[in-house]
Every structure is written in C-alpha cells, then in structure tokens.
Design an enzyme around this catalytic site. Structure first.
Site, PDB file in Angstrom:
ATOM      1  N   ASP A   1      -2.292   3.351  -4.155  1.00  0.00           N
ATOM      2  CA  ASP A   1      -3.725   3.177  -3.294  1.00  0.00           C
ATOM      3  C   ASP A   1      -4.604   2.137  -4.045  1.00  0.00           C
ATOM      4  O   ASP A   1      -4.082   1.499  -4.930  1.00  0.00           O
ATOM      5  CB  ASP A   1      -4.353   4.460  -3.330  1.00  0.00           C
ATOM      6  CG  ASP A   1      -4.303   5.083  -4.751  1.00  0.00           C
ATOM      7  OD1 ASP A   1      -4.339   4.419  -5.727  1.00  0.00           O
ATOM      8  OD2 ASP A   1      -4.658   6.291  -4.722  1.00  0.00           O
TER       9      ASP A   1
ATOM     10  N   HIS B   1       0.907  -1.146   0.158  1.00  0.00           N
ATOM     11  CA  HIS B   1       0.068   0.073  -0.012  1.00  0.00           C
ATOM     12  C   HIS B   1       0.821   1.363  -0.046  1.00  0.00           C
ATOM     13  O   HIS B   1       0.298   2.454  -0.202  1.00  0.00           O
ATOM     14  CB  HIS B   1      -0.816  -0.020   1.208  1.00  0.00           C
ATOM     15  CG  HIS B   1      -2.232   0.434   0.878  1.00  0.00           C
ATOM     16  ND1 HIS B   1      -2.673   1.506  -0.108  1.00  0.00           N
ATOM     17  CD2 HIS B   1      -3.446  -0.213   1.222  1.00  0.00           C
ATOM     18  CE1 HIS B   1      -3.971   1.803   0.047  1.00  0.00           C
ATOM     19  NE2 HIS B   1      -4.614   0.662   0.605  1.00  0.00           N
TER      20      HIS B   1
END
Length: 476
Positions: A451, A447
């Site tokens: 995104d 992450h």
C-alpha cells in the site's frame, strides 16, 4: 563424396523464438572452422554472433541482412569434405577434411565449446572436390552483398565507387544505412581516418528525406491547383497516416520493449509517489571518497553506484517491493535476493542490464559492475542472461536533463525508482534559505504488493540516505 550439413538457427534461450540477421560474417565459398562465428543476429535481448558447429566450405546462405528468422530455420549449409575411412581416391584418407559431427549445441553468444585439437586444415584439392561434389541444396544460393539496396537519395559523386571494406564505427551504423538505402561508399566519414559515424548516416538520411519531400511537394503542386486532395490516407488497418509517413518495424529490442511496456500497463495497477531531497551531503561524501589517496583509495564511485547501494539497503527494510506477482496462482512472490536493473540508453534503444546479487555488494563493487555492463550495452554485446532476471530497477533519467518522471514498471517487477537531475535550487536548510543540490526521487510501485504506507516508507528512507549518507552506516 562431400557431405553437406545444414546449420539451423539454434535455440536462443530465455524464451526467445526469433532473430534478425544483422550481418553475414562469411560468404558462399568461404572455408569455416568449427565454432567460427558465421552471422551476427539481433534478438529481443541483445546482438550476438552465432558460431557454426561444422567445419568445411559454405555452400549456401539463407536470408539476407535484415531478414527475421524463427528458431530452427536454416542459416547456411556447409560441405564438410570426404569422411575418414572412405575409399576411392587412393590418397591417404587422413589428409582430407575431418567429418564434422558438430561441436554440440549452439547457444547464441556463448560459443559451442568444441576442442580446438579436432580442427584440421582443408587441402586445396579436397576443397575443390568438396564444393564440386556437394549435392544441390534445397534452396538457391543467396550471396548478398554488404549493401544490397540501391542508393536513391544521396547524389553520387562518382559512379565507380571504391572497392574494399568501408570503415564504419559499428554494425549498428551499417544496419541503419542499409535500412534507409544509404550507400556508405558515398559518404565522407567525420571520424578518425575517415571513420563513418552514426552522425554521418543521420545527416545523409535527413538530406534524403528533405530531397524526397521537396520532390513530393513539386509533384503534388499541379494536382492541388486543379482539385483539392486529401492530405491523409487510410492505411490498410484503418490507421490514418500521411502518404509519405515513415513506418518503423517494431522488431528486435524495440519490439521487445514495446511488448513489455504494454504488458506492464495492462497487467500492473501502478501508482507513483515522489519527493524532493537535498543531495548536497551525498555529493560532498562522493567527492571526499573520490579524492582519497593512498593504498586504501579505490576506483572512482559514481552517483548511480551510491544510489544503487541506497536502493539495496532500502529493499532490505522494505522487502515487499523486491517481489513479483504470480497472476495465475494469485500470489505475491517475495524474492530472496536483489538483482538490480538499471536503465541504459544505447544506439539500439533502451536496455536494462542487471547487476546480480546487488544486496551482497558495496558501492564500489556495484559501480564497477554498472560500468562493465554499460560498456557491453553500448557495443551491443550484452547476452540475454545479462538483460533478464531483475527484481528491481533504478532509472536515472536525470542524465537527460529531466527533473521528474512517472516511469513504467519493468514487468514482471513490482517497483522502479526514478532519479531526476541534481541541480542547485533554493532550499530551507537549518532554518535559513540557502542554495542546495536538490534531486527529485519518484517511486512507481505495483499497488497489489503493498500500500501507499510501505511505498512512502521506502521512498522516505531513500531520501533520508540521500540527505544524510551517515544513515547508511547502520546497514553497511
């Protein structure tokens, strides 16, 4: 006078610092040539043969099979005979053994590269002199038999076991038998011509375990009748374990995988998204490609090769996922080329060979390279370079009959695509309920590098290519 040279475990490359002796290929007293493989070792990356840069007579071996040695530790000593130009025997010095200056640096799995023209045969009289005149080595001679452990679990049908080599399908099977104290000479192989397979050794291990468990229960029965005892004992490190629990060392490939997965979970904040896709059209396209005949027809293309080609196209659209994170510099490093790793299950555990420059290959080329690397993985012949340097991994866990998974990222990569089994399921197709070939795709991603929107876009593009292979024509 003979000169005795010590050969040490060489630099293994790829950051490897130790290796485990799997099998000695020479005995003390054997004559070896320059660059002749003398020992088979297993590193955290692969199982390879180590060539010796000296030619002469083996005078000592250091370490038994199963011993783990660090880089730079002595492997063996070699008496190289009488140097050229020396005096004292009255014989032609050119007839003796050539002084071995070695053939250069030794790198595991690649040989030492000495020219064959420098090798000479050792005459018997000089061979005897080389052995008798060799100075005493600084460690005792270790001459371990192929199977040094006594058999305590498998009943012996005949105390006098047959001599000579035992037909075993691979060194891995021999090592498994040694680790579990199984005498291969007392097993009846189920393979062709009595070849001993892994299934034969596994069967012997189960029999031994059942016998040992029955013996332990019988021994504990009177004690339990007098007074209850604890069924669980505390190990020295505080971990509770049953008295007869099996302990498996985390070494070699198994240890390297454990370290990498632990580091991935510790360092990478990962997330997973998944989607079901209708793979009916993809399977039809593959069938048509493999049914083609004539001069233009090439080798068969696997589903994994098609999925790999789809991955490279998707990474071209979403380069954020072909990256790594430099934690010290606090930078995301986007990589220019796609080196595609794929998970392969072998007898030694899970390995991830890497298809180099996958972004420059078509499905046929990727498929051929996957087949080549898979065969090397099964035979334990992958080099360290073929197991490192990946930028993205494709994990086809569908071959195990699994529908879905949330895989752990192969550190230091940024993402991994998981593919479940393709199976018929009810599916709404063109407004009607139909039976279609459905597959679940899952993407685990770092992450920090992107995104959910980017990860979802990547996964959706892969699913679209699976459902409509014609989408790939835009990038071919």
């Amino acid at each position: 006078m003979a000169q005795v040279l010590e050969f040490k475990l060489p630099d293994l490359g790829e950051g490897l610092t130790e290796a485990e002796i799997v099998r000695w290929l020479v005995e003390v007293g054997d004559v070896v040539a320059i660059d002749q493989p003398v020992v088979e070792v297993e590193t955290a990356k692969a199982m390879v043969e180590v060539p010796c840069p000296y030619g002469g007579v083996v005078t000592a071996r250091f370490g038994e099979e199963g011993t783990e040695l660090p880089v730079g530790a002595p492997l063996l000593t070699v008496a190289v005979g009488v140097p050229e130009g020396s005096s004292g025997s009255g014989e032609d010095s050119g007839s003796g053994t050539e002084p071995s200056g070695g053939s250069g640096n030794v790198l595991v799995g690649y040989g030492t590269g000495a020219p064959a023209a420098r090798r000479r045969r050792i005459r018997p009289n000089r061979l005897d002199r080389a052995v008798t005149e060799a100075p005493v080595s600084r460690a005792p001679v270790v001459k371990a038999p192929v199977l040094e452990a006594p058999v305590v679990t498998v009943p012996a049908a005949d105390a006098a076991a047959s001599e000579g080599p035992v037909p075993v399908v691979s060194p891995l099977v021999r090592r498994l038998a040694r680790q579990n104290d199984i005498d291969l000479r007392r097993l009846a192989g189920s393979g062709p011509d009595g070849l001993i397979l892994r299934a034969d050794v596994d069967r012997a291990i189960r029999t031994a375990e059942e016998t040992a468990a029955a013996t332990a229960r019988a021994a504990r029965a009177p004690v339990r009748a007098q007074a209850p005892t604890a069924a669980v004992a505390a190990a020295p490190n505080g971990v509770a374990a049953a008295a007869d629990a099996e302990r498996i060392p985390l070494r070699g490939v198994r240890g390297a995988v454990a370290d990498k997965l632990s580091r991935s979970r510790t360092e990478i904040p990962d997330a997973t998204c998944w989607v079901d896709a209708d793979a009916t059209e993809l399977m039809a396209v593959r069938a048509a490609m493999n049914a083609a005949t004539g001069p233009s027809a090439g080798p068969k293309v696997s589903v994994l090769a098609l999925l790999a080609r789809i991955c490279t196209a998707a990474l071209g659209r979403f380069p954020e996922l072909n990256a790594t994170v430099d934690t010290e510099a606090r930078e995301i490093v986007r990589l220019p080329g796609v080196h595609l790793g794929f998970a392969a299950q072998t007898e030694r555990g899970l390995v991830v060979p890497v298809v180099r420059d996958a972004h420059t290959r078509n499905a046929e080329s990727i498929g051929a390279e996957i087949a080549r690397l898979t065969e090397l993985a099964r035979t334990g012949k992958l080099s360290p370079a073929q197991l490192t340097g990946g930028t993205f991994t494709l994990n086809n866990y569908g071959v195990f009959g699994v529908d879905g998974s949330t895989p752990i990222i192969n550190h230091p990569e940024a993402a991994m695509l998981g593919v479940g089994r393709i199976m018929p399921k009810p599916w709404v197709h063109q407004g009607e309920l139909a039976v279609r070939q459905v597959v679940q795709l899952s993407l685990t991603f770092d992450h920090r590098v992107c995104d959910g929107g980017t990860a979802g876009g990547f996964l959706r593009y892969v699913a679209d290519c699976v459902e409509q292979p014609a989408v790939l024509l835009r990038t071919l």
